[in-house]
Write an enzyme that holds these catalytic residues in place. Structure first.
Site, PDB file in Angstrom:
ATOM      1  CB  CYS A 135      -5.904  12.640  19.387  1.00 51.15           C
ATOM      2  SG  CYS A 135      -5.152  14.108  20.130  1.00 51.15           S
ATOM      3  CD  GLU A 170       3.186   4.569   4.917  1.00 46.98           C
ATOM      4  OE1 GLU A 170       3.801   4.193   3.902  1.00 46.98           O
ATOM      5  OE2 GLU A 170       1.946   4.723   4.938  1.00 46.98           O
ATOM      6  CD  GLU A 327       5.157   0.288   3.522  1.00 44.46           C
ATOM      7  OE1 GLU A 327       4.460   0.797   2.616  1.00 44.46           O
ATOM      8  OE2 GLU A 327       4.811   0.276   4.715  1.00 44.46           O
ATOM      9  CG  HIS A 378      -0.379  -1.876  -2.832  1.00 48.17           C
ATOM     10  ND1 HIS A 378       0.825  -2.540  -2.988  1.00 48.17           N
ATOM     11  CD2 HIS A 378      -0.055  -0.577  -2.580  1.00 48.17           C
ATOM     12  CE1 HIS A 378       1.823  -1.676  -2.840  1.00 48.17           C
ATOM     13  NE2 HIS A 378       1.316  -0.494  -2.586  1.00 48.17           N
TER      14      HIS A 378
END
EC number: 3.2.1.23
Length: 645
Positions: A135, A170, A327, A378
């Site tokens: 949070c 991010e 990235e 990935h």
């Protein structure tokens, strides 16, 4: 709300840090990727050093998801593994962008403090097992995060490998609308107190006399949780503002520590592809350099333009300064329904696109492809199959190519003569419920940007309170919510000689989502020379309006009659109004006409469709053009007389 959160809300610049320390670590554009050596053993580490040297890697991001490795149990610190990797990288001539590791707390934090876990608007509490399970308002989470950052900063402040700090990761990627727990609700009330001062002022701003929503005390106000019907739109827009500010406050709590212990080292965090989540113009003053993660879809024919738009946004966050691509994928990602690989040459083309649009770094996620976990499929610079692969060969070739252009490092992207206005508060207000028709803010911004992009016309992206004086042409898509002060600035831009193109559903409400009375588009009626009496969206999804001209001339009518596109001379400039959503070809034709009148031209003349050119200017004043050919994937870096043509 503490002083840090207030600083975030007001967007104040706190310090000015030189980037010289970062750039002094590099002899050419930064090249490398996310490095996660904690996933591997010593034999792989030795090979990593050898392969990084072979690939021309000079910068890696280290430790992003390493909190549980560094603090496996509360207060039991283990930095020996990180010491070894920092020393090894320094010896190999590889600099480190060191992460604060706070993006994904260890499971023990949730076990000891379940109140740190985020709660959805329907009351569902999220749990560990993924990432970003915290949070943003939680003082407990912040306390543990700051404690970790204190240890990291103290231990590595003078390490020779350290070039740059990377806070979190991010922000807003998964906790995109913050949290609805009681701690968040209390923080939201505090934020609202500082914004409005009194409950009466809030009631006025939120129009709470509608549907008997009037509040008598602050304690009655909550986050916009699940409700029987349409929720208060002003409350929801303020909640988006609060969410962006509260995530920023969490970032600033960590930055505070770094600024105190390592004041000479620059700080950044990596933004995700442009989305509603964060007001990046409010975040930008608190990053010493802007960083971005880019993942265009190889299957998307519009991917290059969408990526160019995002890069133009990143460049605009600090008024045209270079930024860092932290990235990108060497080939396929793992999170789409169909994860297409990048064909041969596409990685090179994508990388040079970033450089052409102002990037001083080209990093990948990640260095070595993971063997397990959610992102094992990935792609990485070193694939599962290892060195003898197409991907690693291309990685090595690209590293050598970038290193051959050392003067591009810290060169200045050429400033455009056209700009597009982007405003997150207008975006948040536009995409609440109960409007005449659904209007997609980002879709509109991309459409206007595309019309310039396809003509190879450079375009900056600017905030509503930015300096507009340098631009001949300003595009304003869907500025739905706008204050009188901001509207006056745009009006003055045209009066002083600028050319402005405004799309439909702009100037409708003030910053509190209250309608500007007297006819649409409110404070822009005089500027545009018209009044919109009614909206008339059609069953097929097209947009139309009932418009009365008051000085403007009609350039195109709606099907069935009535002005759809208008032109109005105002002061020394011209204001265009586009009261419909043109198709791509029609919008391109219109903006070709408008920009020609404004004296805005392509980066190079005679370019065929599918070819883009962008220019950077070196410290020595040389103009370097990067030519990107999306027809065959060719890239050319042109200098001297050839670049000046």
């Amino acid at each position: 709300m503490n002083a840090r959160t207030n600083a975030a809300r007001e967007g104040r610049e706190e310090r000015a840090v030189s980037l010289d320390h970062f750039y002094d670590k590099l002899s050419s554009l930064a090249y490398g990727g996310d490095y996660n050596p904690e996933q591997w053993g010593p034999d792989v580490h030795a090979e990593d050093t050898e392969l990084m040297r072979e690939a021309g890697v000079n910068l890696v991001t280290l430790g992003i998801f390493a909190w549980a490795t560094t603090e496996p149990t509360p207060g039991a610190w283990d930095f020996t593994w990180l010491d070894a990797h920092m020393d090894r990288l320094a010896a190999a001539g590889v600099s480190v962008c060191l992460a604060t590791m706070t993006a994904s707390p260890p499971p023990w934090l949730a076990r000891l403090h379940p109140e740190t876990l985020p709660v959805m608007e329907d009351g569902t509490r999220l749990h560990p097992g993924s990432r970003q399970h915290w949070c943003p308002s939680s003082p407990v989470y912040r306390r543990y995060a700051v404690r970790l950052v204190e240890r990291l900063a103290t231990r590595y402040a003078d390490h020779p490998a350290l070039a740059l700090w990377h806070i979190g990761n991010e922000y807003g990627c998964h906790i995109s609308r913050h949290c609805h727990c009681e701690v968040s609700a209390a923080a939201f009330r505090t934020w609202l107190r500082e914004r409005y001062g009194t409950v009466d002022a809030l009631n006025d701003a939120w129009s709470t006399t509608f549907w008997s929503q009037r509040y008598s005390t602050w304690e009655e106000i909550h986050t916009p949780r699940a409700a029987p019907s349409f929720r208060n739109p002003a409350q929801r827009a303020d909640y988006w503002r609060f969410s962006s500010d509260e995530l920023l406050a969490a970032y600033l709590a960590e930055k505070d520590v770094l600024a105190r212990i390592t004041p000479r080292l620059p700080v950044t965090t990596n933004f995700v592809p442009v989305a509603k989540t964060l007001d990046l113009f409010r975040w930008a003053p608190h990053l010493d350099v802007i960083s971005y993660d880019s993942y265009p879809d190889p299957h998307d024919p519009d991917a290059a333009q969408r990526t160019a738009f995002s890069y133009d946004v990143m460049r605009g966050l600090k008024d045209g300064q270079p930024w860092l691509l932290l990235e990108q994928a060497p080939s396929a990602v793992n999170w789409r329904a169909h994860n297409g690989r990048k064909p041969p040459g596409r990685m090179r083309l994508d990388t040079w696109q970033a450089v052409a649009h102002g990037a001083d770094a080209a990093l990948f996620f990640q260095w070595r492809q993971s063997r397990g976990g959610a992102e094992k499929f990935h792609s990485a610079m070193v694939p599962h199959a290892g060195r003898e692969t197409r991907t690693f060969r291309e990685v090595t070739e690209l590293g050598a190519e970038l290193a051959a252009h050392p003067d591009l490092l810290r060169s200045s992207p050429a400033r455009a003569e056209a700009a597009l206005l982007l405003d997150w508060p207008a975006w948040w207000a536009l995409e609440t419920d109960a409007h005449p028709s659904e209007v997609d803010y980002l879709d509109g911004a991309l459409a206007y940007h595309k019309a310039l992009y396809e003509a190879s016309v450079p375009c900056d992206v600017v905030p509503v309170d930015g300096d507009l004086s340098a631009y001949r042409l300003l595009l304003v898509p869907h500025l739905y919510a706008v204050s009188h002060e901001a509207a006056a600035r745009l009006t003055e831009y045209v009066r002083a000689g600028g050319v402005l193109v405004m799309s439909y559903f702009s100037g409708i409400t003030d910053e509190h989502d209250r309608v500007h009375l007297g006819g649409y588009p409110g404070p822009f009626r005089d500027l545009l020379g018209l009044t919109v009496e009614e909206f008339d969206p059609r069953p097929d999804g097209t947009w139309a309006e009932v418009t009365h001209l008051q000085g403007a001339e009609a350039v195109l009518d709606h099907d069935g009659g009535g002005p759809a596109i208008t032109r109005h001379g105002y002061g020394a400039g011209t204001a265009w109004y586009v009261g419909l959503r043109p198709g791509p070809e029609a919008l391109r034709e219109l903006l070709d006409r408008v920009r020609a009148e404004a004296g805005v031209f392509p980066a190079a003349e005679g370019l065929p469709e599918g070819v883009q050119v962008r220019t950077r200017v070196t410290a020595a004043g040389e103009r370097v053009r990067v030519r990107l050919d999306y027809r065959d994937g060719a890239v050319a870096v042109e200098r001297g007389e050839q670049a000046a043509r």
